[in-house]
Design a protein around this motif. Structure first.
Motif, mmCIF file in Angstrom:
data_model
loop_
_atom_site.group_PDB
_atom_site.id
_atom_site.type_symbol
_atom_site.label_atom_id
_atom_site.label_comp_id
_atom_site.label_asym_id
_atom_site.label_seq_id
_atom_site.Cartn_x
_atom_site.Cartn_y
_atom_site.Cartn_z
ATOM 1 N N LEU A 54 0.910 -1.236 0.160
ATOM 2 C CA LEU A 54 0.060 0.101 -0.018
ATOM 3 C C LEU A 54 0.833 1.211 -0.186
ATOM 4 O O LEU A 54 0.684 2.294 -0.722
ATOM 5 C CB LEU A 54 -0.978 0.087 1.148
ATOM 6 C CG LEU A 54 -1.835 1.246 1.432
ATOM 7 C CD1 LEU A 54 -2.522 1.339 0.192
ATOM 8 C CD2 LEU A 54 -2.656 1.370 2.826
ATOM 9 N N LEU A 55 1.921 1.367 0.808
ATOM 10 C CA LEU A 55 2.803 2.428 0.825
ATOM 11 C C LEU A 55 3.563 2.608 -0.574
ATOM 12 O O LEU A 55 3.579 3.744 -0.905
ATOM 13 C CB LEU A 55 3.927 2.210 1.824
ATOM 14 C CG LEU A 55 3.294 2.327 3.374
ATOM 15 C CD1 LEU A 55 4.475 2.027 4.472
ATOM 16 C CD2 LEU A 55 2.636 3.903 3.660
ATOM 17 N N SER A 56 3.881 1.593 -1.205
ATOM 18 C CA SER A 56 4.558 1.532 -2.381
ATOM 19 C C SER A 56 3.639 2.263 -3.467
ATOM 20 O O SER A 56 3.907 3.110 -4.301
ATOM 21 C CB SER A 56 5.080 0.328 -2.818
ATOM 22 O OG SER A 56 5.650 0.366 -4.121
ATOM 23 N N TRP A 57 2.395 1.795 -3.404
ATOM 24 C CA TRP A 57 1.279 2.248 -4.603
ATOM 25 C C TRP A 57 1.000 3.780 -4.123
ATOM 26 O O TRP A 57 0.533 4.361 -5.121
ATOM 27 C CB TRP A 57 0.154 1.338 -4.352
ATOM 28 C CG TRP A 57 -0.684 1.732 -5.493
ATOM 29 C CD1 TRP A 57 -0.856 1.386 -6.535
ATOM 30 C CD2 TRP A 57 -1.912 2.392 -4.819
ATOM 31 N NE1 TRP A 57 -2.059 1.733 -7.241
ATOM 32 C CE2 TRP A 57 -3.049 2.469 -6.357
ATOM 33 C CE3 TRP A 57 -2.503 3.033 -3.958
ATOM 34 C CZ2 TRP A 57 -3.938 3.229 -6.426
ATOM 35 C CZ3 TRP A 57 -3.897 3.912 -4.033
ATOM 36 C CH2 TRP A 57 -4.437 4.042 -5.229
ATOM 37 N N LEU A 58 0.878 4.121 -3.087
ATOM 38 C CA LEU A 58 0.541 5.484 -2.584
ATOM 39 C C LEU A 58 1.694 6.476 -3.285
ATOM 40 O O LEU A 58 1.633 7.495 -3.755
ATOM 41 C CB LEU A 58 0.297 5.645 -1.248
ATOM 42 C CG LEU A 58 -1.033 5.281 -0.780
ATOM 43 C CD1 LEU A 58 -1.142 5.161 0.641
ATOM 44 C CD2 LEU A 58 -2.134 5.803 -1.482
ATOM 45 N N HIS A 59 2.782 6.115 -3.202
ATOM 46 C CA HIS A 59 3.982 6.942 -3.286
ATOM 47 C C HIS A 59 4.331 6.903 -4.857
ATOM 48 O O HIS A 59 5.180 7.769 -5.156
ATOM 49 C CB HIS A 59 5.260 6.384 -2.529
ATOM 50 C CG HIS A 59 5.187 6.978 -1.074
ATOM 51 N ND1 HIS A 59 5.243 8.495 -0.559
ATOM 52 C CD2 HIS A 59 4.973 6.255 0.140
ATOM 53 C CE1 HIS A 59 5.450 8.322 0.727
ATOM 54 N NE2 HIS A 59 4.965 7.298 1.190
ATOM 55 N N GLU A 60 3.929 5.919 -5.506
ATOM 56 C CA GLU A 60 3.971 5.792 -7.113
ATOM 57 C C GLU A 60 3.240 6.915 -7.654
ATOM 58 O O GLU A 60 1.985 7.288 -7.314
ATOM 59 C CB GLU A 60 3.874 4.458 -7.495
ATOM 60 C CG GLU A 60 4.890 3.485 -7.303
ATOM 61 C CD GLU A 60 4.603 2.063 -7.892
ATOM 62 O OE1 GLU A 60 3.567 2.071 -8.618
ATOM 63 O OE2 GLU A 60 5.453 1.147 -7.656
#
Length: 519
Positions: A289-295
């Motif tokens: 989830l963190l990786s998806w939000l920061h992309e």
């Protein structure tokens, strides 16, 4: 009573030898565990059986002879095998043989004192997969539906004895053709012990790693139990934030997984595995989830999309309340929930007032003491005043209901988002993912019972059956291995939710603890 001989399928093609296993007199069953081949020294074989009895706490003995007739008629081992009964006396003495180049089997039981048929003792030969039976955990019939439990209860004791015998004879399966033992055996691991270098390295490293992590978790637990965290406002923050509650729950899971105490039964081992998979999945979902939000700056786009919604809510909160003629003066710290609560109270007041006045027109009233509706007679003045109030409230209701509907829909969005998040967290925390994966990939590991398939039934020959494992249904896997839930559980059904919406009652997404509700 029929004599039942359980024979492993892995020994069907083994050379001639002696049958090693356990005799269960209460059930007239012989559970064969291995075949000992020639040449052998009787003293060494007896020492091996004594070692298995000490390690597994199970009575293992020589049950009889196994003759795989690969030789010609002139080279039969029949007389030699029959003479071994004097060296290893046992009653009954089984004589199991297989005809050369065919699927015809023969089985005799000499010295058996059970009831026999006129033509001799009846023998039933049951084949079983030794590897699956060893790795299987047989669940009691109480975990099954009622219509299945009644049919399985009669054979539960016999099946449990077979599974327990194979499990306790695990020491016998450590001898393979690569080990220089005094006795050559045939069993499910006789061609080589099933193992993995990575699994062996992980097993040897698990002890120090668990000891280190247990020490670290003990320090964290001692720090969290410090009195400093019990002082306000830290105690208030710890009790209100879901993140702190989730951290405490995961701390208990980690303490269970990395405990240095050995699991006492298969259920505890399964619980540790489910807790470990749940923690790993939780961490993986958080990182994803963190990786998806920061992309691609998705977090900024999400914030920009929520700003107009906040402006609309602030604009609606600034309108005059219908029927009151004043603006709601909510402080910024109180949030935008105050206008919604004010409208809810106003709408609830009008609905209750219309309901009471409607009972007035029908000659009824609400009895507060007995909590019921009783008959009552009203005079003309009461009816006239009631008519005026009913008319005023009825014509003001549509305007109030429109404002109430707008704010209620906004609140329902929050309730639905909180409900979905709580449902996802509850599934990750309590769903037995390891058990479900085990049921999907290796169904025989979780058994609900067994079934028998007839292989051959010939006159003058023993009845041959194949024992197959029935996997446990998925619903019962979840019910038997579900982890304890964390947090609160929903308290509203769909009917109760619609009722609260219609009468203007405040909707809480989850049942709150004592003192958490504030209206």
């Amino acid at each position: 009573m029929v004599l039942k001989a359980f024979f492993p399928t892995c020994c069907a093609s083994a050379d001639s030898g002696l049958l090693l296993g356990r005799w269960v007199p209460a059930q007239s069953s012989a559970v064969v565990l291995a075949v000992a081949h020639f040449p052998l020294v009787p003293v060494q074989l007896k020492e091996l059986l004594a070692e298995v009895q000490r390690a597994g706490q199970v009575g293992v003995a020589v049950l009889g002879t196994w003759c795989h007739r690969r030789q010609g008629p002139g080279e039969s081992l029949g007389p030699f095998l029959e003479g071994l009964g004097t060296i290893f006396p046992h009653e009954p003495w089984l004589q199991l043989c297989r005809e050369p180049g065919s699927q015809r089997w023969g089985c005799k039981a000499s010295g058996w004192r059970g009831p026999a048929a006129p033509s001799g003792p009846q023998v039933m030969l049951v084949f079983y997969d030794q590897r699956k039976v060893l790795l299987t955990r047989l669940h009691p019939p109480a975990a099954l539906p009622d219509h299945q439990a009644g049919a399985a209860s009669a054979h539960a004791g016999a099946l449990a004895t077979v599974f327990d015998t194979v499990a306790r004879g695990e020491v016998l399966f450590r001898c393979d053709r690569f080990t220089e033992g005094p006795v050559r055996l045939s069993h499910w691991q006789s061609e080589g012990v099933e193992a993995s270098i990575l699994a062996e390295l992980a097993r040897r490293a698990s002890g120090p790693v668990c000891l280190l992590l247990t020490g670290l978790l003990s320090l964290v637990s001692a720090a969290s139990a410090c009195r400093v965290f019990r002082v306000w406002p830290l105690s208030f923050v710890w009790s209100k934030l879901s993140t702190c509650e989730q951290l405490g729950h995961r701390l208990e899971h980690l303490r269970l997984v990395f405990s240095t105490r050995r699991a006492e039964d298969p259920a505890q081992r399964m619980r540790k595995a489910n807790a470990l998979v749940s923690v790993l999945l939780d961490v993986a979902l958080g990182l994803a989830l963190l990786s998806w939000l920061h992309e691609k700056d998705r977090l900024g786009r999400l914030a920009d999309a929520l700003v107009p919604t906040a402006d609309v809510s602030r604009g609606l909160a600034g309108h005059r309340l219908p029927g009151v003629g004043c603006r709601p003066r909510a402080q910024p710290r109180e949030g935008r929930g105050q206008p919604e609560r004010a409208l809810r109270r106003l709408y609830h007041l009008k609905v209750c007032g219309l309901s009471s006045l409607w009972r007035l027109f029908r000659g009824k009233k609400w009895n507060v003491l007995r909590q019921r509706v009783d008959s009552c007679s009203y005079d003309l003045d009461q009816l006239f005043i009631g008519t005026l109030l009913f008319t005023i409230l009825l014509f003001l209701l549509p305007t109030t209901a429109l404002y109430y509907l707008v704010f209620t829909l906004l609140r329902l969005l929050v309730v639905v988002a909180q409900g979905l998040t709580h449902l996802l967290v509850d599934l990750v925390n309590s769903l037995p993912l390891y058990s479900l994966g085990l049921r999907l990939c290796r169904p025989y590991r979780l058994a609900a019972g067994v079934k028998f398939r007839v292989l051959a039934h010939e006159a003058g020959r023993p009845l041959r059956l194949l024992m197959q494992i029935n996997p446990l249904p998925y619903a019962h896997v979840v019910r038997a291995y579900r982890l304890p839930r964390c947090g609160c559980t929903p308290q509203h059904s769909w009917g109760a939710l619609c009722r609260k919406l219609f009468f203007g009652e405040l909707i809480y997404p989850w049942r709150q603890r004592g003192g958490d509700k504030h209206d």
